[in-house]
Design an enzyme around this catalytic site. Structure first.
Site, PDB file in Angstrom:
ATOM      1  N   CYS A 296       0.794  -1.240   0.000  1.00  0.00           N
ATOM      2  CA  CYS A 296       0.000   0.000   0.000  1.00  0.00           C
ATOM      3  C   CYS A 296       0.825   1.288   0.000  1.00  0.00           C
ATOM      4  CB  CYS A 296      -1.042   0.025   1.109  1.00  0.00           C
ATOM      5  SG  CYS A 296      -0.925  -1.258   2.329  1.00  0.00           S
ATOM      6  N   ARG A 325       7.148 -11.279   4.825  1.00  0.00           N
ATOM      7  CA  ARG A 325       6.726 -11.121   6.217  1.00  0.00           C
ATOM      8  C   ARG A 325       7.446 -12.130   7.079  1.00  0.00           C
ATOM      9  NH1 ARG A 325       0.196 -10.211   5.425  1.00  0.00           N
ATOM     10  NH2 ARG A 325       0.435  -8.459   3.988  1.00  0.00           N
ATOM     11  N   GLN A 343       0.982 -10.856  -3.437  1.00  0.00           N
ATOM     12  CA  GLN A 343      -0.430 -10.497  -3.281  1.00  0.00           C
ATOM     13  C   GLN A 343      -0.968  -9.986  -4.602  1.00  0.00           C
ATOM     14  OE1 GLN A 343       0.036  -7.550  -0.085  1.00  0.00           O
ATOM     15  NE2 GLN A 343      -1.202  -8.907   1.187  1.00  0.00           N
ATOM     16  N   ASP A 345      -2.746  -7.491  -5.391  1.00  0.00           N
ATOM     17  CA  ASP A 345      -3.145  -6.335  -4.613  1.00  0.00           C
ATOM     18  C   ASP A 345      -3.697  -5.236  -5.522  1.00  0.00           C
ATOM     19  OD1 ASP A 345      -3.416  -5.061  -2.253  1.00  0.00           O
ATOM     20  OD2 ASP A 345      -1.287  -4.844  -1.837  1.00  0.00           O
ATOM     21  N   HIS A 347      -5.328  -0.969  -5.031  1.00  0.00           N
ATOM     22  CA  HIS A 347      -5.825   0.113  -4.178  1.00  0.00           C
ATOM     23  C   HIS A 347      -6.667   1.029  -5.021  1.00  0.00           C
ATOM     24  CE1 HIS A 347      -2.400  -1.512  -1.958  1.00  0.00           C
ATOM     25  NE2 HIS A 347      -3.182  -1.299  -0.925  1.00  0.00           N
ATOM     26  N   LYS A 427     -14.453  -4.039   6.668  1.00  0.00           N
ATOM     27  CA  LYS A 427     -13.996  -4.894   5.571  1.00  0.00           C
ATOM     28  C   LYS A 427     -14.975  -6.012   5.262  1.00  0.00           C
ATOM     29  CE  LYS A 427     -11.384  -8.078   8.478  1.00  0.00           C
ATOM     30  NZ  LYS A 427     -10.191  -8.897   8.638  1.00  0.00           N
ATOM     31  N   HIS A 473      -8.430  -1.074  -0.030  1.00  0.00           N
ATOM     32  CA  HIS A 473      -7.463  -2.140  -0.333  1.00  0.00           C
ATOM     33  C   HIS A 473      -8.272  -3.357  -0.740  1.00  0.00           C
ATOM     34  CE1 HIS A 473      -4.361  -0.374   2.535  1.00  0.00           C
ATOM     35  NE2 HIS A 473      -5.469   0.156   2.996  1.00  0.00           N
TER      36      HIS A 473
END
Length: 600
Positions: A296, A325, A343, A345, A347, A427, A473
């Site tokens: 992000c 991670r 990911q 991902d 945004h 979420k 997200h």
RNA sequence: GCCGAUGUAGCACAGUGGUAGUGCAGCCGAUUCGUAAUCGGCAGGUCACGAGUUCAAAUCUCGUCAUCGGCUCCA
């Protein structure tokens, strides 16, 4: 292997859940009684029913061995055969406190102290309470069966011993948890074991190794995935599909680095709130860098690099972003739990009034993408404001309402998890159901009120003034690695044609037919198919066996007959022998199967 | 990280203190074969890694790493 008369999952679904719950709970008491008889030094703690059985946590210095489990099970059968009545007794707090004290059970005292004032306090005996000596009992709210004889002695099994912290807190003592499974009938237990076998057969770690899809190498370190040519081919197909679908859906693709100056992570708040999950920093020319645990902040930097107008909104930025991670060594698990993963991902930057439509758009996209991979059953959760949160109440309400409206417009049933949202926004989570009924969390869609604030994001509104955008997200696969693992288990390695890394194997009957096979393979490759020729010189039956073990969907036999007539004798993994077809027909049919994402 | 278990050839496994074995895979040779394993030969191992005990360690002890089943956490 596919032709079981009644599916095990069906047999288990027919069981009476309420009765099973009592049975398992009673079973855990029977086990605790057996354990304390055989190992008087073991202290009892808690022992609830679980999804497939029960467990009981004990405090005991010596670890339980597999041999101990056998003798415990034997003792349990004895208790069951004795058909002891299960007797509930409610007592005043002080009385029961003294009773527990007499037994010297410190954990039970702690549990008792935690029971709120005014709530009835009960214990359950296995045996008549008036009997002398006093039978075994446990502080427990129930409910239970009426007697131990209602447990079928051949419908339970002790499964394993594992460490577990007292009250689930790792600061507390490590207890020993004995897991068991229990059912109404031996048939149900049998079905449960079949389910376990089936899950084992589908294990992505085993299939991944057998089919040479990926590996995790001890030399490189745990939780780091090596994609081998076949797995990488599949991953590329998945990525290509994902990118095309996102471009068509109004997303723009971006690409960002894997490390960044720690200052960025201080601004984003990750350095404070996410430190435990981050790799250590590295020093480069007196500056500190951080391997990225999330994408992000990078997308935000791209956003911030220019001044945006409301006319550009909603602005959708997508990336297959690889993050790292720190996961504790004991938690790593195949592709499902790793230290480096990608990911899918994205945004979305938008205004408050655009949230609902954007969420709906994401839900539609999620459904399209997940169903393309054969997942059509979902469990949806909506998580709302937790106790600790950032952002104004009004905007939380507005955003949560927008999520609800999107779900309702989509027509999806959902469960509300009150207070289950992140501190920075509400979420939606989507779990998919696989071929044997297991559920996996994949997609997540989160509204974020925090990062736009921290990074002081702005856009110019219709009124000419600066405003703060809303940030959403979202990830649909979640992690490519994990999703790939789920795919492998869902299909048990029998991938639909469009995903199969090798779609067809040409099998020459003898070496004389090899040149023809090579020529045909070239034609098929030119048509865009992934084809191999078996050049081993093995006998045909052996070549077929190898192709079957590799789960290759289409086998094409090439011999004298086929050369003569310019055909291929097709053997489909799914449908067996299909006879001779012209090369053109095979290509056409295979391309059609690829097109509708089915099997040949 | 914690509790317990495991680690032997590419894979599946045997080997409980005395010269490391089997099957499959690989390589070589013979066979040229019609829908799930042709025959023969050869090669392949610092027994996860590092210390220690012992005349002698795959085997016993300790440490490290990884994996498996859990706990905790999560994509």
């Amino acid at each position: 292997m596919e032709s079981v008369a009644v599916k095990p999952s069906e047999v288990l679904r027919q069981a009476n859940q309420e009765h099973l719950h009592r049975l398992r709970h009673t079973c855990s008491h029977v086990m605790a009684m057996a354990v304390q008889k055989l190992f008087p030094d073991a202290k009892v703690t808690i022992g609830p029913a679980t999804e497939h059985g029960f467990y009981y946590d004990f405090d005991r210095r010596e670890p339980f061995t597999p041999g101990d489990l056998k003798s415990i099970a034997k003792e349990m059968r004895r208790i069951i055969k004795a058909n002891l009545p299960v007797v509930r007794q409610e007592l005043p707090r002080e009385v029961i406190r003294q009773e527990i004290d007499k037994l010297n059970e410190p954990y039970k005292l702690e549990l008792l102290a935690a029971i709120p004032e005014g709530q009835p306090i009960s214990r359950y005996f296995l045996g008549e309470p008036d009997h002398h000596p006093q039978p075994w009992w446990d502080l427990c709210a129930g409910p239970h069966l009426e007697s131990t004889g209602q447990i079928h002695p051949d419908a339970f099994a002790l499964e394993s011993v594992a460490g577990a912290y007292w009250r689930g807190d790792e600061k507390n003592a490590m207890l020993q948890r004995i897991y068991g499974t229990a059912w109404e009938t031996p048939e149900q237990l049998e079905s449960y074991h079949l389910m376990l076998e089936e899950a084992k057969r589908r294990d992505h770690r085993k299939i991944g190794k057998d089919l040479h899809l990926f590996s995790i190498q001890e030399e490189a370190g745990g939780g780091l995935v090596f994609w081998h040519p076949r797995g990488a081919a599949m991953r590329n197909l998945i990525e290509t599909f994902w990118k095309e679908t996102h471009l068509a859906g109004g997303y723009e693709l971006v690409s960002t680095p894997h490390v960044a100056n720690l200052e960025l992570w201080k601004t984003s708040g990750h350095n404070d709130f996410y430190r435990d999950s981050m790799f250590d920093t590295m020093e480069v020319e007196e500056q500190t860098f951080q391997l990225k645990p999330m994408n992000c902040p990078f997308h935000i930097l791209i956003f911030k690099d220019t001044l945006h107008s409301y006319r550009e909104f909603p602005l959708r930025m997508a990336e297959l972003g690889t993050v790292y991670r720190f996961e504790r060594s004991g938690t790593l698990h195949g592709l499902m739990r790793v230290r480096g993963f990608t990911q899918d991902d994205a945004h979305i930057f938008c205004t408050e009034s655009q949230i609902k439509d954007e969420i709906l758009g994401v839900l539609n996209l999620a459904e399209f993408i997940l169903s393309t991979f054969g997942f059509a059953q979902y469990e949806v959760n909506l998580s709302t404001r937790p106790e600790k949160y950032v952002g104004e109440d009004a905007i939380w309400e507005q955003a949560t309402a927008a999520l609800r409206q999107a779900l309702e417009a989509k027509g999806w049933a959902y469960v509300v998890d009150e207070g289950g949202g992140a501190f920075y926004g509400p979420k939606i989570d989507i779990k998919i159901e696989d071929a044997i009924g297991r559920r996996w969390q994949c997609s997540t869609i989160q509204v974020d009120f925090n990062l736009p604030e921290r990074f002081d994001l702005e856009y110019v509104g219709e009124d000419g003034n600066r405003h703060r955008p809303i940030m959403i997200h979202r990830a649909l696969f979640g992690s490519l690695e994990r999703f790939f693992g789920i795919l492998v288990e869902n299909y048990a390695g029998d991938f639909p044609l469009w995903l199969a890394p090798v779609q067809a194997r040409l099998i020459p009957v003898s070496d004389d037919h090899l040149p023809y096979a090579v020529a045909v393979a070239a034609k098929m490759k030119a048509a865009g198919l992934r084809v191999q020729v078996d050049r081993s010189g093995d006998r045909m039956a052996k070549q077929i066996r190898k192709a079957e073990l590799e789960k290759i969907p289409v086998m094409a036999i090439v011999g004298a007959k086929e050369m003569e007539t310019e055909t291929l004798s097709i053997r489909s993994r799914k449908h067996g022998e299909l006879g001779a077809l012209s090369v053109a027909t095979v290509v056409e049919k295979m391309l059609a199967a690829v097109g509708d994402r089915g099997w040949f």
